[in-house]
Design a protein around this motif. Structure first.
Motif, short mmCIF file in Angstrom:
data_model
loop_
_atom_site.label_atom_id
_atom_site.label_comp_id
_atom_site.label_asym_id
_atom_site.label_seq_id
_atom_site.Cartn_x
_atom_site.Cartn_y
_atom_site.Cartn_z
N LEU A 1 21.71 27.68 -6.09
CA LEU A 1 20.97 26.97 -7.13
C LEU A 1 21.88 26.59 -8.30
CD1 LEU A 1 17.65 29.05 -7.27
CD2 LEU A 1 17.91 26.72 -6.43
N LEU A 2 22.68 27.54 -8.75
CA LEU A 2 23.58 27.27 -9.88
C LEU A 2 24.63 26.22 -9.52
CD1 LEU A 2 24.20 30.80 -11.45
CD2 LEU A 2 22.44 29.11 -11.99
N ASP A 3 25.14 26.29 -8.30
CA ASP A 3 26.15 25.31 -7.88
C ASP A 3 25.53 23.91 -7.81
OD1 ASP A 3 28.05 27.29 -7.68
OD2 ASP A 3 27.86 27.52 -5.50
N LYS B 1 23.01 22.82 -9.46
CA LYS B 1 22.60 22.36 -10.79
C LYS B 1 23.75 21.71 -11.55
CE LYS B 1 20.07 23.70 -14.90
NZ LYS B 1 19.09 22.59 -14.78
N LYS B 2 24.96 22.00 -11.15
CA LYS B 2 26.10 21.36 -11.81
C LYS B 2 26.05 19.84 -11.64
CE LYS B 2 29.08 25.40 -11.08
NZ LYS B 2 30.24 25.94 -10.33
N ASP B 3 25.51 19.40 -10.51
CA ASP B 3 25.39 17.97 -10.24
C ASP B 3 24.06 17.39 -10.72
OD1 ASP B 3 27.90 17.86 -8.97
OD2 ASP B 3 27.00 18.55 -7.08
N VAL B 4 23.07 18.26 -10.94
CA VAL B 4 21.75 17.81 -11.41
C VAL B 4 21.36 18.70 -12.59
CG1 VAL B 4 19.45 17.10 -10.65
CG2 VAL B 4 21.24 17.46 -8.96
N PRO B 5 22.00 18.53 -13.73
CA PRO B 5 21.86 19.49 -14.82
C PRO B 5 20.47 19.61 -15.43
CG PRO B 5 23.07 17.54 -15.53
CD PRO B 5 22.95 17.44 -14.05
N ASP B 6 19.62 18.61 -15.28
CA ASP B 6 18.30 18.68 -15.90
C ASP B 6 17.23 19.19 -14.93
OD1 ASP B 6 18.39 16.47 -14.26
OD2 ASP B 6 17.08 15.24 -15.53
N ALA B 7 17.61 19.68 -13.77
CA ALA B 7 16.64 20.06 -12.74
C ALA B 7 16.00 21.41 -13.03
CB ALA B 7 17.32 20.10 -11.37
N ASN B 8 14.80 21.60 -12.48
CA ASN B 8 14.17 22.92 -12.42
C ASN B 8 14.75 23.64 -11.20
OD1 ASN B 8 12.31 22.39 -14.53
ND2 ASN B 8 11.00 21.29 -13.09
N ASN C 1 6.80 16.66 -12.68
CA ASN C 1 7.98 17.27 -13.30
C ASN C 1 8.69 16.31 -14.24
OD1 ASN C 1 7.75 19.80 -11.98
ND2 ASN C 1 8.64 18.91 -10.13
N GLY C 2 7.99 15.22 -14.61
CA GLY C 2 8.63 14.23 -15.45
C GLY C 2 9.78 13.57 -14.70
N SER C 3 10.89 13.41 -15.36
CA SER C 3 12.06 12.83 -14.71
C SER C 3 12.98 13.91 -14.15
CB SER C 3 12.84 11.97 -15.72
OG SER C 3 13.23 12.74 -16.84
N ARG C 4 12.53 15.17 -14.21
CA ARG C 4 13.34 16.28 -13.73
C ARG C 4 13.03 16.60 -12.27
NH1 ARG C 4 11.05 20.76 -17.44
NH2 ARG C 4 9.21 19.72 -16.58
N PRO C 5 13.99 16.56 -11.39
CA PRO C 5 13.75 17.01 -10.02
C PRO C 5 13.74 18.53 -9.95
CG PRO C 5 16.04 16.41 -10.28
CD PRO C 5 15.37 16.08 -11.59
N THR C 6 13.37 19.05 -8.81
CA THR C 6 13.40 20.50 -8.57
C THR C 6 14.46 20.80 -7.53
OG1 THR C 6 11.08 20.86 -9.12
CG2 THR C 6 12.10 22.46 -7.66
N ILE C 7 15.23 21.85 -7.76
CA ILE C 7 16.15 22.38 -6.76
C ILE C 7 15.52 23.66 -6.22
CG2 ILE C 7 18.47 23.21 -6.24
CD1 ILE C 7 19.42 21.76 -8.77
N ALA C 8 15.29 23.71 -4.92
CA ALA C 8 14.67 24.88 -4.31
C ALA C 8 15.53 25.38 -3.17
CB ALA C 8 13.27 24.56 -3.81
N VAL C 9 15.73 26.69 -3.11
CA VAL C 9 16.40 27.31 -1.98
C VAL C 9 15.41 28.28 -1.33
CG1 VAL C 9 18.23 28.87 -1.23
CG2 VAL C 9 18.73 27.06 -2.89
#
Length: 559
Positions: free
Chosen positions: A471-473, A475-482, A377-385
């Motif tokens: 997920l949206l909440d 992403k506010k702290d990790v804006p570049d995440a998938n 994912n490059g330098s982008r982490p993933t946020i999964a719920v």
């Protein structure tokens, strides 16, 4: 055992293009999809009405580490395409390009059928072959981790034999080529024309540069399962640093490239489907598949990487008469008649193409897989719920399978990613708020999963909305995440909001929702499938025995 109803898991390339961004990505084909801003606003209103309950998670101090073997389904999940009946019957593990059920992808099966009719014997005992359809990468995993012992292994290329040897499984090369083939790069005709004008000859290095510059969208398959994906991954690393494909320089360039690259696909069929929809316009594929796919007539093929000549290997456990039977069959595959059958099906082309030399060993190939896993994912982490169904209909084998599959496959979720857990029946519960998946979060996740109890009705789409809000909440702290949502259910919604009511919101957010169904009826499957299709994800329909296998591959690619 039931088979996976909708075939092998197929991973939508669009995941990496739907990273919860503030701009609608266009993945949704819905006419009634809301704008992104309107979807965010309406989602907030709906979740406030749902009023989810937050449950204090339990730290699982007794959390046991699952092994790879725990996440492997029974080998019979992979179908036997030909069953031999001889006194000496050897089993062959072979990839899908020639172990299929129909022309032109059934070459080895057709040759095996002819062989079985010949009446060969060894020391007075009849000889036959059975053929199991299983990818090059899955065979390696099942041999090294699952105790699978085929008599003969025919991967697409020699890299997998080298990896087996590096893993401590000694092989004997029976033939370095059974059916000639190459892997390569496909460019749509218009992209090929513009590429050639700007970059010249089609090479892996040139295609990667063109992708970085935005001239094309290039996608490849999962290097843990796909020989083509593994081949091109090593070609990429070699192009980044020809002197040392595993150097820090090569890895840093891989990270840079993956920052804007589509997620790897599990199968070439998904690459083709994504190309048809215009999501990608450059991809990897084998020559034999390319020339037999009419839908790709407007694509230009260029061979790349190492050749895919299908070497054949035996093992230390293939002894005595069994080894002689294996050699007998391999010799039969190399007869003029069998080779003509291969040529008729699109093999044995590009014979003048010489393999690229990566200067890598079997250990290096295994390291390359790990490099990809960490940096895909490059330098982008993933946020999964994870949204889990705990309604009454999940009682028994369904909830047990759900728990087992999550606990056994969470080892494939990298610690750099972020994970949360939601459960639902009549009401919705936040069992684990989203946090980085470090050892503490893993222990909380394990405890939350183990503590799931069933009962009540099924408010599936209320829970989906809560998961999307989480997920949206986050992403506010990790804006570049998938962002990814996984819904695990038996599919029977009967409380809360309907699918039709939430569809415009899901479409507007552009977040892919993967649905995983447990023992679903056709009617139940239809709704989960519709939910996944909103943003080009997939619905996995698997029974309790093979769902861990499906999730293992899903998480390996995306998490």
């Amino acid at each position: 055992m039931k088979k996976v109803i909708n075939g092998v898991i197929s991973l939508a390339l669009a995941v990496s293009l739907t990273a919860c961004s503030g701009v609608k990505t266009g993945n949704s084909t819905l006419d009634n999809a809301l704008s992104y801003d309107d979807a965010v606003s309406e989602l907030d209103t709906f979740v406030k009405d749902i009023k989810p309950t937050t449950v204090s998670p339990r730290l699982d101090v007794d959390m046991s580490e699952a092994s790879v073997a725990d996440s492997l389904a029974d080998i019979d999940t992979f179908e036997i395409m030909l069953t031999g009946s001889g006194s000496i019957n050897i089993e062959i593990a072979a990839p899908s390009e020639f172990s299929g059920s129909s022309y032109p992808d059934e070459w080895l099966v057709a040759v095996g059928q002819n062989f079985n009719k010949e009446g060969y014997t060894i020391n007075g005992q009849s000889v036959s072959v059975s053929i199991r359809k299983i990818s090059s990468g899955e065979t390696l995993t099942y041999i090294t981790e699952g105790g699978y012992k085929p008599d003969v292994y025919i991967p697409s290329n020699y890299m997998w034999g080298d990896m087996l040897n590096a893993s401590g499984v000694n092989t004997t090369l029976l033939a370095d080529r059974l059916a000639g083939n190459t892997a390569g790069i496909l460019l749509s005709q218009d992209v090929y024309d513009t590429y050639s004008e700007k970059h010249g000859e089609v090479t892996v290095d040139g295609v990667l540069q063109a992708a970085i510059e935005g001239d094309l969208v290039f996608a490849y398959t999962n290097p843990y399962t796909s020989a083509t994906g593994m081949n091109i991954l090593c070609s990429m690393l070699h192009s980044f640093d020809p002197s040392d494909p595993l150097s820090e320089n090569a890895v840093s360039k891989l990270v840079e490239y993956q920052n804007n690259a589509p997620t790897a696909a599990y199968t070439t069929s998904i690459l083709k489907a994504s190309a048809e929809k215009g999501i990608i316009n450059a991809m990897v594929m084998e020559k034999q598949t390319y020339i037999n796919t009419a839908d790709l007539k407007n694509y230009v093929y260029t061979p790349a990487g190492v050749r895919h000549d299908h070497p054949a290997y035996a093992f230390s456990w293939t002894e005595g008469d069994r080894l002689e039977a294996a050699k007998m069959f391999i010799d039969y595959c190399l007869t003029d008649e069998a080779q003509k059958m291969a040529t008729d099906r699109g093999f044995n082309l590009d014979d003048d193409y010489v393999s690229e030399d990566y200067g890598m060993t079997g250990s290096d190939y295994l390291s390359a897989q790990k490099v990809w896993k960490t940096n895909k994912n490059g330098s982008r982490p993933t946020i999964a719920v994870f949204v889990t169904d705990i309604s009454g209909s999940m009682n028994g084998t369904r909830i047990n399978s759900l728990k087992e599959s999550l606990l056994n496959t969470m080892q494939y979720i990298d610690s750099s990613n972020y994970v949360g857990l939601v459960s639902y029946s009549d009401d919705v519960y936040i069992n684990l708020p989203v946090a980085k998946f470090d050892n503490t979060q893993r222990a909380y996740f394990s405890g939350a999963v183990k503590d799931l109890n069933v009962g009540g009705q099924t408010a599936t789409y209320d829970a989906v909305l809560v998961g999307l809000q989480m997920l949206l909440d986050a992403k506010k702290d990790v804006p570049d995440a998938n962002c990814m949502l996984f819904v695990l259910s038996d599919g029977a919604q009967n409380a809360g909001y309907s699918l039709n009511r939430i569809t415009p919101i899901v479409g507007g957010l552009g977040i892919s929702v993967y649905t995983i169904g447990y023992e679903m009826s056709d009617s139940d499957k239809a709704q989960l499938k519709s939910l996944s299709e909103i943003n080009e994800a997939v619905c996995i329909d698997a029974d309790s025995e093979d769902i861990v296998n499906e999730l293992r591959n899903l998480f390996n690619v995306n998490m």
